[in-house]
Enzyme design. Structure first.
Site, mmCIF file in Angstrom:
data_model
loop_
_atom_site.group_PDB
_atom_site.id
_atom_site.type_symbol
_atom_site.label_atom_id
_atom_site.label_comp_id
_atom_site.label_asym_id
_atom_site.label_seq_id
_atom_site.Cartn_x
_atom_site.Cartn_y
_atom_site.Cartn_z
ATOM 1 N N HIS A 95 -8.020 5.426 -3.715
ATOM 2 C CA HIS A 95 -8.648 4.102 -3.797
ATOM 3 C C HIS A 95 -7.636 3.018 -3.423
ATOM 4 O O HIS A 95 -6.448 3.275 -3.289
ATOM 5 C CB HIS A 95 -9.101 3.825 -5.238
ATOM 6 C CG HIS A 95 -10.246 4.663 -5.702
ATOM 7 N ND1 HIS A 95 -11.502 4.154 -5.892
ATOM 8 C CD2 HIS A 95 -10.321 5.975 -6.037
ATOM 9 C CE1 HIS A 95 -12.311 5.116 -6.323
ATOM 10 N NE2 HIS A 95 -11.619 6.240 -6.416
ATOM 11 N N ARG A 131 -19.411 6.194 -10.351
ATOM 12 C CA ARG A 131 -20.013 6.139 -11.690
ATOM 13 C C ARG A 131 -21.178 7.119 -11.765
ATOM 14 O O ARG A 131 -21.926 7.136 -12.713
ATOM 15 C CB ARG A 131 -20.542 4.728 -12.002
ATOM 16 C CG ARG A 131 -19.499 3.633 -12.010
ATOM 17 C CD ARG A 131 -18.507 3.807 -13.152
ATOM 18 N NE ARG A 131 -17.549 2.700 -13.221
ATOM 19 C CZ ARG A 131 -16.502 2.558 -12.437
ATOM 20 N NH1 ARG A 131 -16.239 3.471 -11.508
ATOM 21 N NH2 ARG A 131 -15.683 1.528 -12.562
ATOM 22 N N ARG A 174 -15.069 -0.518 0.926
ATOM 23 C CA ARG A 174 -14.155 -1.540 1.451
ATOM 24 C C ARG A 174 -12.688 -1.139 1.361
ATOM 25 O O ARG A 174 -11.817 -1.870 1.826
ATOM 26 C CB ARG A 174 -14.368 -2.832 0.679
ATOM 27 C CG ARG A 174 -14.059 -2.694 -0.800
ATOM 28 C CD ARG A 174 -14.571 -3.885 -1.578
ATOM 29 N NE ARG A 174 -14.479 -3.647 -3.012
ATOM 30 C CZ ARG A 174 -15.105 -4.376 -3.908
ATOM 31 N NH1 ARG A 174 -15.867 -5.386 -3.536
ATOM 32 N NH2 ARG A 174 -14.970 -4.120 -5.186
ATOM 33 N N GLU A 213 -4.492 4.298 -6.823
ATOM 34 C CA GLU A 213 -4.836 2.979 -6.281
ATOM 35 C C GLU A 213 -3.702 2.557 -5.361
ATOM 36 O O GLU A 213 -2.568 2.378 -5.800
ATOM 37 C CB GLU A 213 -4.988 1.954 -7.408
ATOM 38 C CG GLU A 213 -6.087 2.271 -8.411
ATOM 39 C CD GLU A 213 -7.479 1.913 -7.927
ATOM 40 O OE1 GLU A 213 -7.605 1.485 -6.752
ATOM 41 O OE2 GLU A 213 -8.428 2.059 -8.702
ATOM 42 N N ARG A 248 -18.897 -2.323 -1.654
ATOM 43 C CA ARG A 248 -18.227 -1.270 -2.428
ATOM 44 C C ARG A 248 -19.043 0.029 -2.550
ATOM 45 O O ARG A 248 -18.512 1.134 -2.449
ATOM 46 C CB ARG A 248 -17.971 -1.831 -3.833
ATOM 47 C CG ARG A 248 -17.577 -0.814 -4.904
ATOM 48 C CD ARG A 248 -17.477 -1.537 -6.246
ATOM 49 N NE ARG A 248 -17.401 -0.639 -7.374
ATOM 50 C CZ ARG A 248 -16.262 -0.256 -7.953
ATOM 51 N NH1 ARG A 248 -15.110 -0.664 -7.480
ATOM 52 N NH2 ARG A 248 -16.282 0.532 -8.999
HETATM 53 ZN ZN LIG Z 1 -12.115 2.155 -5.647
#
Ligand SMILES: [Zn+2]
Length: 443
Positions: free
Chosen positions: A326, A271, A196, A405, A253
């Site tokens: 991100h 992860r 997203r 980010e 996500r």
């Molecule tokens: Zn992210």
């Protein structure tokens, strides 16, 4: 979002998500989010209790740390119930469905009718800059890469590092300078690992476009940057998830890997990197969770492909600069996610470079630069294990290994659903940051 840090939470009024869209994120029917309202609930130290209360609603929770607030999108049928809770809240978005439609890139039901900017293709030349005025379908992103490469054919090639679980290519571009192909250490950029986070795709592409455009126009600084680095750029490393955000669920996500033992779909690729994967905390063992780590370290085909590619680069001239792009929160984050007491060996250098980058972003002309906060290692990191930056730091021995980010700093729905009118300002300031970082690392 991936590399949240507890300490930063204390510094920032708001830090976004690890969303736990438990209620609806696994639905197979398209979700328009029509009538959903987004709220910021102030928690006044009662975060856990309020979170429990909110879990009774049909809703998407945006952030995991509930210390100061919880941002949450509540379904229309539960708005009354939400009001009856008498919480201290602010309304962030009147109708999330309207915001998503205004964004122009989500068409439920699988039919791709993305409102791509017209006439962005210019046969034989670099795509038009108006590409950055809208979002695009995955297929158009592939064509865009073709066109960029064709316009810069003597100094670039397309790379295809592997396939997603649904068979889509992990496609990128490799740029090199006067030393020839593969003669310099790698700059490696990954975009859109979290499906997203659309602004990350556009950012990585804007950096690519500007590098190529600068070289074609014989810009001395840019040519010098390309001469000193081999760039390996993959704008969409999670294509299945990305396509799913355009057809079915804008707030998806993970990737779209199915699990043998669960009806829930998807692994959080960030992860799943095969390094410190099973450290306790910082990822989930439940396939229904947004931070599901996968069944084994590196068991997703996408991560296997990215690992193999990074090993190739390490076996060549090495990876010097890694950035995983991100959104959102406006942070520049260094490793480590897996160990809250450990600092990277070259911490002083990395943090100084992150601070310089943040300063260059802020200095964007006409006062338009945003504030990006460099992350510092501290005893109370928010744990995120099996992440790309820890892997690239320790396994690939990158000199810098960052998670950036992007825009905005917060703000509910517009966090992930950034209007197309904000693309240019967001990507421009990041270009300014890179134009400080890259020459400074080449000195
Ligand atoms: Zn992210």
């Amino acid at each position: 979002m991936n590399c949240e840090k507890m300490k930063l939470l204390a510094l920032l009024p708001y830090l976004a998500p690890l969303a736990s869209a438990a209620v609806i994120s696994n639905a197979n029917q398209p979700i328009t989010y029509d009538g959903y309202k987004v709220f910021r609930v102030l928690t006044h130290g009662q975060g856990e209790e309020i979170e429990r209360q909110l879990q009774s609603l049909k809703a998407v929770q945006y952030n995991l740390n509930t210390q100061t607030n919880i941002e949450i999108a509540v379904a229309p049928e539960d708005l009354k119930k939400f009001e009856q809770m008498e919480l201290d809240f602010q309304l962030l978005d009147e109708d999330l469905g309207v915001s998503i439609r205004a964004e122009g890139g989500f068409y439920p039901g699988g039919e791709m009718r993305i409102a791509s900017t017209p006439n962005w293709r210019r046969p034989g030349a670099l795509p038009d800059k108006n590409w950055f005025q809208s979002y695009h379908s995955f297929d158009d992103h592939l064509k865009w890469l073709d066109d960029v490469q064709a316009a810069f054919s003597s100094n670039s090639e397309l790379i295809n590092v592997g396939k997603s679980s649904e068979g889509r290519p992990l496609k990128g571009i490799h740029l090199w300078g006067q030393g020839g192909k593969g003669s310099k250490p790698a700059v490696l950029w990954h975009g859109t690992v979290h499906a997203r986070e659309w602004i990350s795709t556009m950012t990585v592409e804007y950096l690519t476009w500007n590098l190529v455009n600068g070289h074609l126009n014989k810009d001395k600084t840019i040519t010098d940057i390309i001469d000193k680095n081999d760039f390996y750029i993959i704008p969409v490393v999670n294509p299945d998830g990305f396509v799913y955000t355009q057809t079915t669920n804008r707030l998806w996500r993970k990737n779209r890997l199915k699990h043998p033992s669960s009806s829930c779909v998807g692994t959080d690729m960030n992860r799943n990197w095969p390094y410190q994967w099973n450290v306790t905390g910082g990822s989930s063992t439940s396939p229904c969770d947004e931070t599901f780590r996968g069944l084994e370290p590196g068991n997703t085909v996408e991560i296997q492909a990215l690992v193999a590619h990074s090993r190739e680069l390490v076996a060549g001239k090495g990876i010097k600069k890694y950035i995983d792009w991100h959104s959102f929160s406006q942070l520049i984050l260094l490793p480590y996610g897996y160990d809250c007491k450990k600092r990277v060996e070259n911490y002083e250098r990395q943090i100084a470079l992150a601070q310089g980058t943040a300063k260059a972003i802020k200095a964007t002309a006409r006062g338009l630069g945003s504030t990006f906060t460099p992350g510092e290692t501290c005893p109370d990191l928010y744990k995120a294990v099996g992440g790309s930056t820890d892997y690239m730091q320790d396994m690939s021995k990158a000199e810098i290994s960052w998670c950036i980010e992007l825009h905005p700093s917060g703000g509910g729905a517009s966090g992930f659903v950034l209007p197309p009118s904000k693309i240019m300002s967001s990507v421009t300031e990041i270009w300014n940051g890179m134009m400080w970082l890259l020459p400074n690392m080449n000195k």
